[in-house]
Design an enzyme around this catalytic site. Structure first.
Site, PDB file in Angstrom:
ATOM      1  N   ILE A  14       0.827  -1.215   0.000  1.00  0.00           N
ATOM      2  CA  ILE A  14       0.000   0.000   0.000  1.00  0.00           C
ATOM      3  C   ILE A  14       0.859   1.263   0.000  1.00  0.00           C
ATOM      4  CG2 ILE A  14      -0.352   0.278   2.508  1.00  0.00           C
ATOM      5  CD1 ILE A  14      -2.909   0.770  -0.356  1.00  0.00           C
ATOM      6  N   SER A  36      12.066   0.570   6.886  1.00  0.00           N
ATOM      7  CA  SER A  36      11.528  -0.710   6.432  1.00  0.00           C
ATOM      8  C   SER A  36      12.653  -1.728   6.484  1.00  0.00           C
ATOM      9  CB  SER A  36      11.000  -0.551   4.999  1.00  0.00           C
ATOM     10  OG  SER A  36       9.931  -1.413   4.739  1.00  0.00           O
ATOM     11  N   ARG A  37      12.338  -2.939   6.977  1.00  0.00           N
ATOM     12  CA  ARG A  37      13.410  -3.910   7.228  1.00  0.00           C
ATOM     13  C   ARG A  37      14.049  -4.425   5.953  1.00  0.00           C
ATOM     14  NH1 ARG A  37       9.554  -7.871  10.086  1.00  0.00           N
ATOM     15  NH2 ARG A  37       8.730  -7.404   8.035  1.00  0.00           N
ATOM     16  N   LYS A  90      -5.390   1.759   7.897  1.00  0.00           N
ATOM     17  CA  LYS A  90      -6.482   0.977   8.476  1.00  0.00           C
ATOM     18  C   LYS A  90      -6.074  -0.486   8.481  1.00  0.00           C
ATOM     19  CE  LYS A  90      -8.136  -1.475   5.872  1.00  0.00           C
ATOM     20  NZ  LYS A  90      -7.704  -2.603   4.969  1.00  0.00           N
ATOM     21  N   ASP A 168     -10.135  -7.486   6.758  1.00  0.00           N
ATOM     22  CA  ASP A 168      -9.176  -6.462   6.301  1.00  0.00           C
ATOM     23  C   ASP A 168      -9.825  -5.609   5.204  1.00  0.00           C
ATOM     24  OD1 ASP A 168      -6.206  -5.422   6.120  1.00  0.00           O
ATOM     25  OD2 ASP A 168      -6.886  -5.829   4.075  1.00  0.00           O
TER      26      ASP A 168
HETATM   27  P1  NAP Z   1       2.462  -5.497   2.975  1.00  0.00           P
HETATM   28  O1  NAP Z   1       2.542  -5.463   1.482  1.00  0.00           O
HETATM   29  O2  NAP Z   1       2.706  -6.768   3.667  1.00  0.00           O
HETATM   30  O3  NAP Z   1       3.417  -4.348   3.493  1.00  0.00           O
HETATM   31  C1  NAP Z   1       3.623  -4.088   4.858  1.00  0.00           C
HETATM   32  C2  NAP Z   1       5.081  -3.786   5.065  1.00  0.00           C
HETATM   33  O4  NAP Z   1       5.292  -3.579   6.456  1.00  0.00           O
HETATM   34  C3  NAP Z   1       5.978  -4.950   4.652  1.00  0.00           C
HETATM   35  O5  NAP Z   1       6.424  -4.800   3.343  1.00  0.00           O
HETATM   36  C4  NAP Z   1       7.091  -4.917   5.667  1.00  0.00           C
HETATM   37  O6  NAP Z   1       8.208  -4.219   5.138  1.00  0.00           O
HETATM   38  C5  NAP Z   1       6.566  -4.098   6.848  1.00  0.00           C
HETATM   39  N1  NAP Z   1       6.427  -4.938   8.047  1.00  0.00           N
HETATM   40  C6  NAP Z   1       6.807  -4.604   9.302  1.00  0.00           C
HETATM   41  N2  NAP Z   1       6.543  -5.575  10.158  1.00  0.00           N
HETATM   42  C7  NAP Z   1       5.992  -6.574   9.456  1.00  0.00           C
HETATM   43  C8  NAP Z   1       5.510  -7.862   9.812  1.00  0.00           C
HETATM   44  N3  NAP Z   1       5.571  -8.310  11.068  1.00  0.00           N
HETATM   45  N4  NAP Z   1       4.989  -8.642   8.826  1.00  0.00           N
HETATM   46  C9  NAP Z   1       4.937  -8.209   7.549  1.00  0.00           C
HETATM   47  N5  NAP Z   1       5.386  -6.975   7.158  1.00  0.00           N
HETATM   48  C10 NAP Z   1       5.902  -6.171   8.117  1.00  0.00           C
HETATM   49  O7  NAP Z   1       1.003  -5.026   3.443  1.00  0.00           O
HETATM   50  P2  NAP Z   1       0.091  -3.914   2.775  1.00  0.00           P
HETATM   51  O8  NAP Z   1      -0.862  -4.540   1.816  1.00  0.00           O
HETATM   52  O9  NAP Z   1       0.894  -2.777   2.307  1.00  0.00           O
HETATM   53  O10 NAP Z   1      -0.787  -3.529   4.050  1.00  0.00           O
HETATM   54  C11 NAP Z   1      -0.289  -2.737   5.097  1.00  0.00           C
HETATM   55  C12 NAP Z   1      -1.471  -2.031   5.755  1.00  0.00           C
HETATM   56  O11 NAP Z   1      -2.140  -1.262   4.755  1.00  0.00           O
HETATM   57  C13 NAP Z   1      -2.520  -3.004   6.317  1.00  0.00           C
HETATM   58  O12 NAP Z   1      -3.037  -2.523   7.509  1.00  0.00           O
HETATM   59  C14 NAP Z   1      -3.607  -3.021   5.235  1.00  0.00           C
HETATM   60  O13 NAP Z   1      -4.888  -3.286   5.749  1.00  0.00           O
HETATM   61  C15 NAP Z   1      -3.507  -1.603   4.712  1.00  0.00           C
HETATM   62  N6  NAP Z   1      -4.023  -1.460   3.341  1.00  0.00           N
HETATM   63  C16 NAP Z   1      -3.627  -2.321   2.352  1.00  0.00           C
HETATM   64  C17 NAP Z   1      -4.186  -2.197   1.075  1.00  0.00           C
HETATM   65  C18 NAP Z   1      -3.799  -3.115  -0.066  1.00  0.00           C
HETATM   66  O14 NAP Z   1      -4.415  -3.040  -1.125  1.00  0.00           O
HETATM   67  N7  NAP Z   1      -2.784  -3.963   0.047  1.00  0.00           N
HETATM   68  C19 NAP Z   1      -5.119  -1.195   0.817  1.00  0.00           C
HETATM   69  C20 NAP Z   1      -5.436  -0.301   1.835  1.00  0.00           C
HETATM   70  C21 NAP Z   1      -4.901  -0.444   3.093  1.00  0.00           C
HETATM   71  P3  NAP Z   1       9.672  -4.626   5.659  1.00  0.00           P
HETATM   72  O15 NAP Z   1       9.720  -6.132   5.641  1.00  0.00           O
HETATM   73  O16 NAP Z   1      10.581  -3.985   4.671  1.00  0.00           O
HETATM   74  O17 NAP Z   1       9.779  -4.077   7.047  1.00  0.00           O
END
Ligand code: NAP
Length: 308
Positions: A14, A36-37, A90, A168
């Site tokens: 996101i 970011s890790r 969110k 979610d």
């Molecule tokens: P994501 O692709 O998994 O990205 C989250 C990032 O946070 C990871 O790339 C990771 O980066 C970091 N992170 C830190 N601690 C972590 C852990 N314990 N496990 C996994 N990642 C961790 O997720 P996302 O889709 O961007 O979603 C993140 C938030 O945005 C959620 O709350 C989601 O509901 C919200 N959101 C997502 C979307 C969508 O379409 N995907 C839309 C609206 C809102 P590092 O490994 O580099 O630290």
């Protein structure tokens, strides 16, 4: 006023899909760092995690947390303790008690806490709210059905406790309904379908009732392939009010009245800048309250194992 110096924490899907472009397009805020890790971003200071960023001599005013909800509390608390304004993706956290604690901390510190609901910032939401305030509502039916394999590939956290599973995306629908309804509503029935190998539901069927007895139903499902469905249908004494495409389109009595390109995240960053300038917070946790209720009241049904 100088632009707000912002750091993104958690450079994942996101953050890349929406936050980077929205920050770039918003006056009054600039991205200066990322924590970011595993990920790095050209042109800004990069840190491994938020602790390294806050311990450094990097000057920032605010952080935008784009990490999964589990673990968000300690990141947000660290940022607030360090005197930074905080914007939360969110859902705002993994539990209700932690988000209320953050709200109280931000208020004590005089800092801005913005619990964002991107779907609320969709084009049809405020016009629907204004319209419904003038009509008598007879029923509300939410259908939020999408393909988890397409939208959440390889996201292990989303299936873990606190990841919310189908809630979610489902919480996005609840964030719209809580905004457009002229009265409060509460849950009366919840059925949650869990794959045998997962700790979070893949589908949910919910029934609510408003204070005056209007029925509100919601069907969330992550198994939908083909066309995706993000619709909210409100029947009123003067005909139907229907939001589709996640709240970016509005149909009144069958006629299309709003069709807008997606500006949700630009609206969120515009609002965050305004909140910081005013010294205010925006922390409506009601969508998360309904999700917590759905888990508390939920009758659990098991279904076949889900493989990515
Ligand atoms: P994501 O692709 O998994 O990205 C989250 C990032 O946070 C990871 O790339 C990771 O980066 C970091 N992170 C830190 N601690 C972590 C852990 N314990 N496990 C996994 N990642 C961790 O997720 P996302 O889709 O961007 O979603 C993140 C938030 O945005 C959620 O709350 C989601 O509901 C919200 N959101 C997502 C979307 C969508 O379409 N995907 C839309 C609206 C809102 P590092 O490994 O580099 O630290």
């Amino acid at each position: 006023m100088a632009p707000i110096r912002l750091a993104i924490v958690g450079l994942g899907k996101i953050a890349r899909d929406q936050h980077l472009g929205a920050i770039e397009a918003t006056n009054g805020i600039e991205l200066v760092a990322v924590a970011s890790r595993h990920a790095k971003l050209d042109g800004v200071a990069c840190f491994h995690e938020i602790g390294d960023l806050l311990d450094s001599d990097m000057e920032i005013d605010a952080v935008s947390l784009c990490t999964p909800p589990q673990g968000r509390f300690s990141q947000a608390k660290a940022a607030l303790d360090a005197g930074k304004h905080v914007m939360l993706e969110k859902p705002p956290g993994a539990t209700l008690s932690e988000v209320y604690a953050l709200d109280a901390l931000a208020r004590r510190k005089g800092l801005t806490l913005f619990s964002t609901w991107h779907s609320r910032a969709a084009a049809a939401v405020e016009p629907a709210r204004a319209l419904l305030a003038k009509r008598k509502i007879r029923s509300v039916a939410v259908e939020w059905k999408e393909d988890v394999r397409h939208w959440h590939p390889g996201q292990a956290w989303i299936w873990e406790p606190g990841g919310l599973g189908v809630f979610d995306p489902g919480i996005n629908a609840l964030s719209i309904v809580t905004r457009i309804m002229p009265e409060e509503f509460h849950l009366t029935r919840s059925e949650l379908t869990f794959p045998v190998n997962r700790a979070a539901p893949i589908a949910a069927s919910l029934v609510f009732e408003t204070d005056s007895g209007v029925p509100v139903s919601a069907e969330f499902d992550w198994r939908q392939t083909g066309p995706q469905t993000w619709d909210i249908r409100v029947e009123t004494d003067e005909g139907s009010v229907v939001l589709t495409h996640g709240g970016s389109r509005l149909f009144v009595n069958g006629e299309s009245v709003i069709v807008e390109e997606d500006k949700e995240y630009r609206n969120l960053y515009r609002d965050f800048v305004a909140l910081v300038m005013k010294g205010a917070s925006d922390t409506d946790f009601s969508p998360l309250v309904h999700v917590a209720d759905a888990f508390m009241l939920g009758r659990r049904i098991q279904t076949a194992a889900f493989e990515d």
